[in-house]
Design a protein around this motif. Structure first.
Motif, PDB file in Angstrom:
ATOM      1  N   THR A 225       0.811  -1.223   0.072  1.00  0.00           N
ATOM      2  CA  THR A 225       0.041   0.036  -0.037  1.00  0.00           C
ATOM      3  C   THR A 225       0.700   1.207   0.224  1.00  0.00           C
ATOM      4  OG1 THR A 225      -1.766  -1.198   1.075  1.00  0.00           O
ATOM      5  CG2 THR A 225      -1.810   1.229   1.216  1.00  0.00           C
ATOM      6  N   PHE A 226       0.681   2.080  -0.987  1.00  0.00           N
ATOM      7  CA  PHE A 226       1.324   3.744  -0.812  1.00  0.00           C
ATOM      8  C   PHE A 226       0.015   4.604  -0.822  1.00  0.00           C
ATOM      9  CE2 PHE A 226       1.552   2.200  -5.148  1.00  0.00           C
ATOM     10  CZ  PHE A 226       0.873   3.147  -5.908  1.00  0.00           C
ATOM     11  N   PHE A 246      -3.406   3.362  -2.364  1.00  0.00           N
ATOM     12  CA  PHE A 246      -3.551   2.564  -3.106  1.00  0.00           C
ATOM     13  C   PHE A 246      -2.961   1.099  -2.670  1.00  0.00           C
ATOM     14  CE2 PHE A 246      -2.150   0.170  -6.855  1.00  0.00           C
ATOM     15  CZ  PHE A 246      -3.212   0.165  -7.864  1.00  0.00           C
ATOM     16  N   SER A 247      -3.636  -0.013  -3.013  1.00  0.00           N
ATOM     17  CA  SER A 247      -3.334  -1.332  -2.167  1.00  0.00           C
ATOM     18  C   SER A 247      -3.281  -2.074  -3.498  1.00  0.00           C
ATOM     19  CB  SER A 247      -3.994  -1.791  -1.351  1.00  0.00           C
ATOM     20  OG  SER A 247      -4.091  -1.037  -0.193  1.00  0.00           O
ATOM     21  N   TYR A 248      -2.343  -3.053  -3.568  1.00  0.00           N
ATOM     22  CA  TYR A 248      -2.348  -4.430  -4.619  1.00  0.00           C
ATOM     23  C   TYR A 248      -1.382  -5.180  -4.108  1.00  0.00           C
ATOM     24  CZ  TYR A 248       2.042  -2.222  -6.168  1.00  0.00           C
ATOM     25  OH  TYR A 248       3.531  -1.844  -6.382  1.00  0.00           O
ATOM     26  N   ASP A 677       5.079   5.216  -7.171  1.00  0.00           N
ATOM     27  CA  ASP A 677       5.850   4.165  -7.808  1.00  0.00           C
ATOM     28  C   ASP A 677       5.662   2.929  -7.697  1.00  0.00           C
ATOM     29  OD1 ASP A 677       7.748   2.701  -9.217  1.00  0.00           O
ATOM     30  OD2 ASP A 677       9.341   4.209  -8.792  1.00  0.00           O
ATOM     31  N   ASP A 678       4.808   2.348  -8.307  1.00  0.00           N
ATOM     32  CA  ASP A 678       4.230   0.823  -7.881  1.00  0.00           C
ATOM     33  C   ASP A 678       5.156  -0.184  -8.518  1.00  0.00           C
ATOM     34  OD1 ASP A 678       3.625   1.515 -10.828  1.00  0.00           O
ATOM     35  OD2 ASP A 678       2.698  -0.131 -11.143  1.00  0.00           O
TER      36      ASP A 678
END
Length: 732
Positions: A225-226, A246-248, A677-678
């Motif tokens: 998560t960021f 944002f979580s993934y 940055d993902d």
């Protein structure tokens, strides 16, 4: 304007003012993305016979058909203002059905990750001028794929696969178990998309009766998560007072990957079957695609270490699997082996490095090696396919004849169907690539060199130039007076020959400060004889810097022995070679050896940190952009490809992590990252800063709110490089 907005505006103005004192960001922006991008012809969407092609108008309202040989307009195929039954305000992209009867038009795109996006799609029947939404159930769609007969489209909505049947105006749900953060059907998870370069995991059988797809179970994959902020580029006003997030699912090295499985769906019976390989070594399935028959699905698999690839032929009806070929490597299987695999009428075309060099091999669909197409002490780097006469086209490092370092160049060649005669179609110096029409009757070649912007030329299968599609003459004139990029080779004290380039400062009366730029990642190349207009030309032409770049061990184009030296110990040989490159650069007659800097982005940022912490390094200042600071923080597929897991290679991970050696960092350092940055998470930078503080050291930082790994949009690239050059101005 409220107090918060006023404060932000003052800070932004102050930041621009500080940069403008030494670096003119507005002038720099003309050298960097997007202003530095040369013109390119639009992607031709060829009609089935290849004799004409379709293009979307710039306003997104019309699709027109053109004659391939002459480029003359033939007709308007689609007009958004005149469609029946439904309408679309603007088309951003489109796909042609295999039979040429329909268009799949795409509305506004909503990005998901690097390659993937969601959008409203529509099917347009050309002869009847009928436009209908792709999905009858609503929801944005992903990765739509026409069936070979053009009568159906498979697509994904909310992690589930649907099939739209045009003849019956119906929609069928193929899967129903899709769930965010748990089950994904038909499209890849983040790791597959990023590291296996794919955005679709579905394949239709040639008879349109079967849809095969991959199912990803990411339930046990850890969540990352960021934070998201309002930001300044395309502001997210919903986060003006409280940040969002944002979580993934993102598996770092050594953690649980998605469990991937192969499914087969029968369109007529609506039955789904699971294909079982019964091989516990299989961790990844990077590619699926049908061969020459409906009962022959070709499946590429990898073990977790990615040093063994097995290719299977699967009967989707019976689910029987048969091994066709096995590729094994002492280090890792190059992604080109599965990403560049071609399923042709004759068989499977594959790039293999079994000889120590990448070459093209052809296998039958029974698994028999039919022939080795290329050979020699050079790398074949791409395969484009066979034309209507059976000639095969490929890209490679030139085997001979180049004046610049061979690995810095690429040529396009063709070999006859017997494999006896090879003809090089482009100059040995420069960089050429190609794209073949689906009907295999035309070839577009893109050629440039370091001094010449890209020229796109259309060729027919006789090897005759039909017409120039784009010559970038006007674009070239904008940069005609700039210093030239000079290529060189150097030999280290260990006797290793390295390739490099330099750009000398224009009109420098005194010795100049030197910026060592590098990327250094496995298989990558920065020293290339192709057109790359960027910040380095501004640095030399207008800011008084010399820029030097050297590709060390581990980089590409020079065979596996040179590249695989870095296996299981990333950062070791790269750092040795960068220090040797700095020693070489410092001795150049125009260089000031007391003002040496180093910089890089992503892997280049990582190697920057490794280099400035090495004993005896000459750097006075450094800039690391979006750096990895430990491979334990990075994703499984990339990190483990080169390092194995942390459990298997604990020492390698420890010795390759800049975050572990901050006590040795002794120069001025600037860190820059995008907060969204993902890929290389901001946590890499934050953990490095924390370690610096623990070592009683500090660094400067410049962050880009809501920007991803590329730091694009709103002229952000100019700010990245402007801040970098300003930092070197202040500290070299």
């Amino acid at each position: 304007m409220n107090i918060r907005q006023l404060t932000a505006s003052l800070l932004l103005a102050a930041g621009f003012s500080a940069v403008a004192q030494s670096i003119n960001v507005e002038a720099l922006s003309k050298y960097v993305y997007p202003a530095n991008k040369p013109a390119a012809p639009k992607n031709f969407v060829y009609m089935p016979d290849g004799l004409s092609y379709l293009l979307l108008d710039g306003d997104g309202l019309k699709v027109r058909r053109y004659d391939t040989a002459t480029g003359k307009e033939i007709e308007t195929v689609f007009d958004a203002s005149r469609t029946r039954e439904a309408s679309v305000a603007k088309v951003t992209d489109f796909t042609l059905s295999p039979d040429g009867s329909k268009l799949l038009v795409c509305g506004d795109k909503q990005p998901v990750y690097r390659r993937s996006f969601k959008a409203p799609y529509y099917i347009y029947e050309i002869k009847r001028n009928i436009l209908r939404p792709l999905s009858l159930d609503g929801g944005l769609q992903q990765s739509p794929v026409f069936s070979p007969d053009g009568r159906m489209v498979a697509f994904v909505v909310d992690n589930n696969i649907h099939i739209r049947k045009w003849d019956y105006n119906t929609e069928v749900e193929v899967t129903t178990d899709g769930e965010p953060g748990k089950i994904i059907n038909g499209i890849p998870d983040w790791t597959y998309e990023e590291e296996f370069a794919t955005s679709c995991s579905m394949a239709w059988s040639p008879d349109s009766q079967t849809l095969c797809y991959l199912r990803y179970d990411e339930t046990e994959v850890p969540t990352f998560t960021f934070s998201l902020y309002e930001g300044w580029c395309e502001p997210k006003t919903q986060y003006a007072l409280y940040p969002g997030q944002f979580s993934y699912k993102y598996p770092v090295a050594g953690e649980q990957n998605s469990v991937v499985s192969l499914r087969s769906y029968d369109v007529e019976t609506r039955k789904t079957k699971t294909v079982r390989f019964n091989d516990p070594r299989i961790e990844y399935i990077p590619r699926i695609g049908f061969g020459d028959a409906p009962e022959r699905l070709i499946v590429s698999t990898l073990n977790r270490a990615q040093n063994r690839m097995e290719v299977y032929a699967v009967n989707p009806k019976s689910t029987v699997c048969r091994s066709l070929l096995v590729e094994e490597a002492k280090a890792w299987i190059a992604p080109a082996a599965y990403e560049g695999m071609r399923l042709e009428k004759e068989g499977i075309a594959i790039l293999s490095e079994r000889s120590g060099w990448s070459h093209l091999y052809i296998y039958s669909y029974e698994g028999q090696l039919l022939r080795q197409v290329t050979s020699g002490d050079y790398d074949v780097t791409a395969y484009y396919g066979a034309d209507t006469h059976g000639n095969r086209y490929f890209q490679s490092v030139p085997a001979a004849g180049s004046r610049t370092p061979a690995a810095a160049n690429r040529v396009v060649s063709r070999v006859d169907r017997q494999g006896k005669k090879t003809e090089v179609l482009t100059p040995a110096d420069g960089w050429a690539s190609a794209e073949m029409s689906p009907a295999a009757n035309f070839l577009t070649i893109n050629y440039s060199d370091a001094a010449t912007p890209p020229v796109y030329t259309l060729y027919n299968v006789k090897g005759k130039a039909v017409r120039t599609l784009e010559d970038n003459a006007a674009y070239a004139a904008r940069y005609a007076s700039l210093p030239r990029k000079e290529f060189f080779t150097m030999t280290t004290r260990e006797g290793v020959v390295l390739n490099g380039y330099m750009i000398r400062p224009a009109g420098a009366a005194a010795k100049a400060p030197v910026i060592m730029w590098q990327y250094s990642g496995p298989g990558s190349q920065e020293v290339v004889n192709r057109w790359r207009m960027d910040w380095d030309y501004y640095a030399a032409a207008e800011a008084g810097f010399a820029v030097v770049c050297v590709d060390g061990r581990g980089t590409g184009g020079r065979g596996t022995a040179f590249r695989d030296a870095v296996y299981k110990r990333l950062g070791h040989f790269e750092t040795i070679d960068q220090l040797e490159a700095a020693r070489y650069a410092a001795a150049l007659p125009f260089a000031d050896p007391d003002r040496m800097g180093i910089a890089g982005w992503s892997y280049g940022g990582y190697e920057t940190l490794m280099a400035v912490q090495a004993t005896g390094n000459p750097y006075k200042a450094a800039v690391a952009i979006a750096p990895v600071t430990s491979w334990r923080f990075y994703d499984t597929v990339y990190a483990e490809r080169f390092m194995l897991t942390p459990q298997e290679n604990e020492r390698g991970y420890e010795e390759s992590a800049p975050v572990n050696f901050t006590d040795k960092m002794g120069c001025r350092l600037l860190l820059m990252s995008g907060t969204a940055d993902d890929n290389v998470h901001l946590s890499n930078t934050m953990e490095y800063v924390a370690a610096l503080q623990g070592s009683h050291r500090y660094a400067d930082m410049f962050l880009f709110p809501n920007m991803n790994h590329s730091i694009n949009g709103c002229d952000a690239r100019a700010l990245v490089y402007g801040r970098m050059l300003d930092y070197f101005k202040q500290n070299l």
